[in-house]
Design an enzyme around this catalytic site. Structure first.
Site, PDB file in Angstrom:
ATOM      1  N   ASP A 153      41.444  45.878  41.456  1.00  0.00           N
ATOM      2  CA  ASP A 153      41.027  44.591  40.573  1.00  0.00           C
ATOM      3  C   ASP A 153      41.353  45.025  38.905  1.00  0.00           C
ATOM      4  O   ASP A 153      41.205  44.125  38.175  1.00  0.00           O
ATOM      5  CB  ASP A 153      39.609  44.289  40.808  1.00  0.00           C
ATOM      6  CG  ASP A 153      39.559  43.551  42.115  1.00  0.00           C
ATOM      7  OD1 ASP A 153      40.672  43.133  42.778  1.00  0.00           O
ATOM      8  OD2 ASP A 153      38.423  43.715  42.698  1.00  0.00           O
TER       9      ASP A 153
ATOM     10  N   ARG B  81      40.528  37.751  35.645  1.00  0.00           N
ATOM     11  CA  ARG B  81      40.543  38.970  35.301  1.00  0.00           C
ATOM     12  C   ARG B  81      41.853  38.873  34.283  1.00  0.00           C
ATOM     13  O   ARG B  81      41.866  39.831  33.368  1.00  0.00           O
ATOM     14  CB  ARG B  81      40.982  39.894  36.382  1.00  0.00           C
ATOM     15  CG  ARG B  81      39.812  40.113  37.302  1.00  0.00           C
ATOM     16  CD  ARG B  81      39.634  41.192  38.219  1.00  0.00           C
ATOM     17  NE  ARG B  81      38.825  41.277  39.342  1.00  0.00           N
ATOM     18  CZ  ARG B  81      37.403  41.278  39.027  1.00  0.00           C
ATOM     19  NH1 ARG B  81      36.756  41.561  37.958  1.00  0.00           N
ATOM     20  NH2 ARG B  81      36.489  41.106  40.311  1.00  0.00           N
TER      21      ARG B  81
ATOM     22  N   ARG C   2      27.771  41.077  49.406  1.00  0.00           N
ATOM     23  CA  ARG C   2      27.134  41.660  50.802  1.00  0.00           C
ATOM     24  C   ARG C   2      25.833  41.671  50.741  1.00  0.00           C
ATOM     25  O   ARG C   2      25.028  41.568  51.949  1.00  0.00           O
ATOM     26  CB  ARG C   2      27.781  43.284  50.843  1.00  0.00           C
ATOM     27  CG  ARG C   2      29.374  43.179  51.104  1.00  0.00           C
ATOM     28  CD  ARG C   2      29.824  44.457  50.381  1.00  0.00           C
ATOM     29  NE  ARG C   2      31.410  44.886  51.035  1.00  0.00           N
ATOM     30  CZ  ARG C   2      32.265  43.948  50.309  1.00  0.00           C
ATOM     31  NH1 ARG C   2      32.150  43.508  49.426  1.00  0.00           N
ATOM     32  NH2 ARG C   2      33.599  44.599  50.832  1.00  0.00           N
TER      33      ARG C   2
HETATM   34  C1  S3P Z   1      36.963  43.253  47.583  1.00  0.00           C
HETATM   35  C2  S3P Z   1      38.192  43.806  48.115  1.00  0.00           C
HETATM   36  C3  S3P Z   1      39.443  43.859  47.179  1.00  0.00           C
HETATM   37  C4  S3P Z   1      39.274  43.355  46.098  1.00  0.00           C
HETATM   38  C5  S3P Z   1      38.296  42.069  45.867  1.00  0.00           C
HETATM   39  C6  S3P Z   1      36.943  42.425  46.409  1.00  0.00           C
HETATM   40  C7  S3P Z   1      35.615  43.234  48.249  1.00  0.00           C
HETATM   41  O1  S3P Z   1      40.244  42.978  47.932  1.00  0.00           O
HETATM   42  O2  S3P Z   1      40.533  42.843  45.141  1.00  0.00           O
HETATM   43  O3  S3P Z   1      38.190  41.694  44.608  1.00  0.00           O
HETATM   44  O4  S3P Z   1      34.613  42.968  47.980  1.00  0.00           O
HETATM   45  O5  S3P Z   1      35.718  43.679  49.809  1.00  0.00           O
HETATM   46  P1  S3P Z   1      40.993  43.695  49.190  1.00  0.00           P
HETATM   47  O6  S3P Z   1      40.185  44.119  50.128  1.00  0.00           O
HETATM   48  O7  S3P Z   1      41.876  42.114  49.914  1.00  0.00           O
HETATM   49  O8  S3P Z   1      42.137  44.535  48.443  1.00  0.00           O
END
Ligand code: S3P
Length: 439
Positions: A321, A393, A32
């Protein structure tokens, strides 16, 4: 990407984790920071950036769209922002490697640009569902073509007039929420997203940090299109998802006492601490502070006798995660651990329910996969060779399982650990894990 090379981990059994360690920067926040820094007016200075392949894929995508970015160098990145409308058409498709976050967030951000763009990924990413973003973005007026079955590559047509809308997300997904909010920055009017359960809120926090108003009311977040982002400094905490392997490792290995420094403990990410504590883990949260709009702390973890639990479903999105690592904790706990409501695990970098159950069974653990979770009866961990299926992971979780194994654990296909945790082997070894890497 490194996925083409078979890296094998050889982990000797036993040992304990001690001392203190700082795991790399938060992956979600790193992505981000590049996106908002690129679209901001002015120069954004980032520290603590994750120099892993996923975040680098995002960084390279913005370079390919004409943004001048210096670094990363020791976690420092400088972005010369081009403003909301300053991105340029890339010369070819943007390759996002293994990174689902890059692809889903970029689809939202890019459908509001004036140029066409194609997003591609590696074999794992090319199997992951993208309709969860392309369909609602289509409702906003975006034109996005997916491959048959709703998977990448994505072809995004530029020059579309987007309209704000209100979306009730059917799945609790921070990636979908963020994708729509990023599209909302380019839409006419207001874009609101309501989530069925709390998901990570880094996008909302960082948009506010860059001076972009985000209105939050309970489960709904809204942005008004047509605003601007102002460059700022971003200090990225260590990733709780990377700390999770060490939280589990130190909990299960007798005699461990490990402190993880400067870890992001955002309440939308702290499910792993809550779940481990419910299992009886000894985790102390120390020196709580706020850094760049995100809560941060040092986590001291000492070994403890874990017990099996029924994992509360409200914790699932907050630890989404961390389940590969938590399954290893469950395998070392006394009694049964039951996970339900976690079908999302089947569409991550691998099918994490199936791949973890397969590996645990090879190590002699009683693990039964279910459509939306797993039932694990804790007991002894044996020895053997497991396949991480290229899922970072899963590779790191099985490495920690060796702390309680009867014999060596060999893990295949570990190259993708570099997507989220460069230096894992060295750091784990410094803390006391007997791990070696072979090409
Ligand atoms: C993330 C959101 C999660 C997570 C991913 C990173 C993010 O996914 O599993 O590793 O940075 O917004 P989902 O939004 O599909 O659950």
């Amino acid at each position: 990407m490194s996925g083409s090379k078979n890296i094998v981990y050889q982990v000797a059994p036993g040992g304990r984790l001690s001392g203190s360690a700082r795991v790399p920067g938060d992956k979600s926040i790193s992505h981000r920071s590049i996106m908002l820094g690129s679209l901001a007016e002015g120069t954004t200075e980032i520290s603590g950036f994750l120099e892993g392949e996923d975040a680098i894929a995002t960084l390279n995508a913005f370079r390919a769209m004409g943004v001048a970015i210096e670094g990363p160098d020791g976690g420092r990145v400088t972005i010369h922002g081009v403003g909301m409308h300053g991105l340029k058409a890339p010369a070819g498709p943007l390759d996002l490697g293994n990174s689902g976050t890059s692809m889903r967030l970029l689809s939202g951000l890019l459908c509001g640009q004036s140029f066409d763009v194609e997003l591609v990924g590696d074999a794992s990413l090319s199997k992951r569902p993208m309709k969860r973003v392309s369909v609602p973005l289509g409702e906003m007026g975006a034109v996005i073509e997916t491959a048959e079955g709703g998977t990448p590559p994505l072809r995004i047509r530029g020059g579309q007039a987007l309209k704000g809308f209100h979306y009730e997300m059917p799945v609790a997904s921070a990636q979908v929420k963020s994708s729509l909010l990023l599209a909302g920055l380019y839409a006419e009017g207001r874009t609101c997203v309501t989530e069925p359960a709390p998901t990570r809120d880094h996008s909302e926090r960082m948009l506010s940090g860059f001076g972009y108003g985000v209105e939050r009311d309970g489960a709904t977040a809204c942005v008004e299109g047509g605003g601007r982002l102002a460059a700022c400094a971003v200090d990225i905490p260590a990733d709780i998802s990377s700390a999770a392997f060490f939280l589990v490792g130190a909990s299960i290995a007798e005699g461990s006492d490990l402190t993880l420094e400067h870890v992001g403990i955002n309440p939308t990410r702290d499910g792993v601490i809550n779940i481990l504590r419910l299992m009886g883990a000894d985790i102390t949260v120390m020196n709580e502070r706020e850094v760049g709009g995100e809560p941060v702390a040092d986590l001291r973890v000492r070994s403890a006798k874990l017990k099996g639990i029924r994992i509360p479903e409200d914790q699932v999105p907050l630890a989404i995660d961390e389940f590969p690592a938590l399954f290893v904790a469950a395998a070392c706990a006394e009694g049964e651990t039951v996970l339900t409501g976690a079908e999302e695990l089947r569409v991550k970098e691998s099918d994490r329910i199936q791949v973890m159950a397969d590996g645990l069974k090879i190590l002699g653990v009683d693990a039964e996969p279910t459509p939306d979770g797993m039932v694990i009866r804790g007991g002894a961990i044996g020895s053997g060779r497991v396949d991480s299926r290229g899922d970072h992971r899963i590779a790191m979780s099985f490495a920690m399982a060796a702390l309680r194994a009867a014999g060596p654990v060999t893990i295949d296909d570990c190259a993708n650990v570099n997507t989220s945790f460069p230096g894992f082997v060295e750091l784990a070894r410094a803390c006391g894990l007997s791990i070696k890497q072979e090409d």
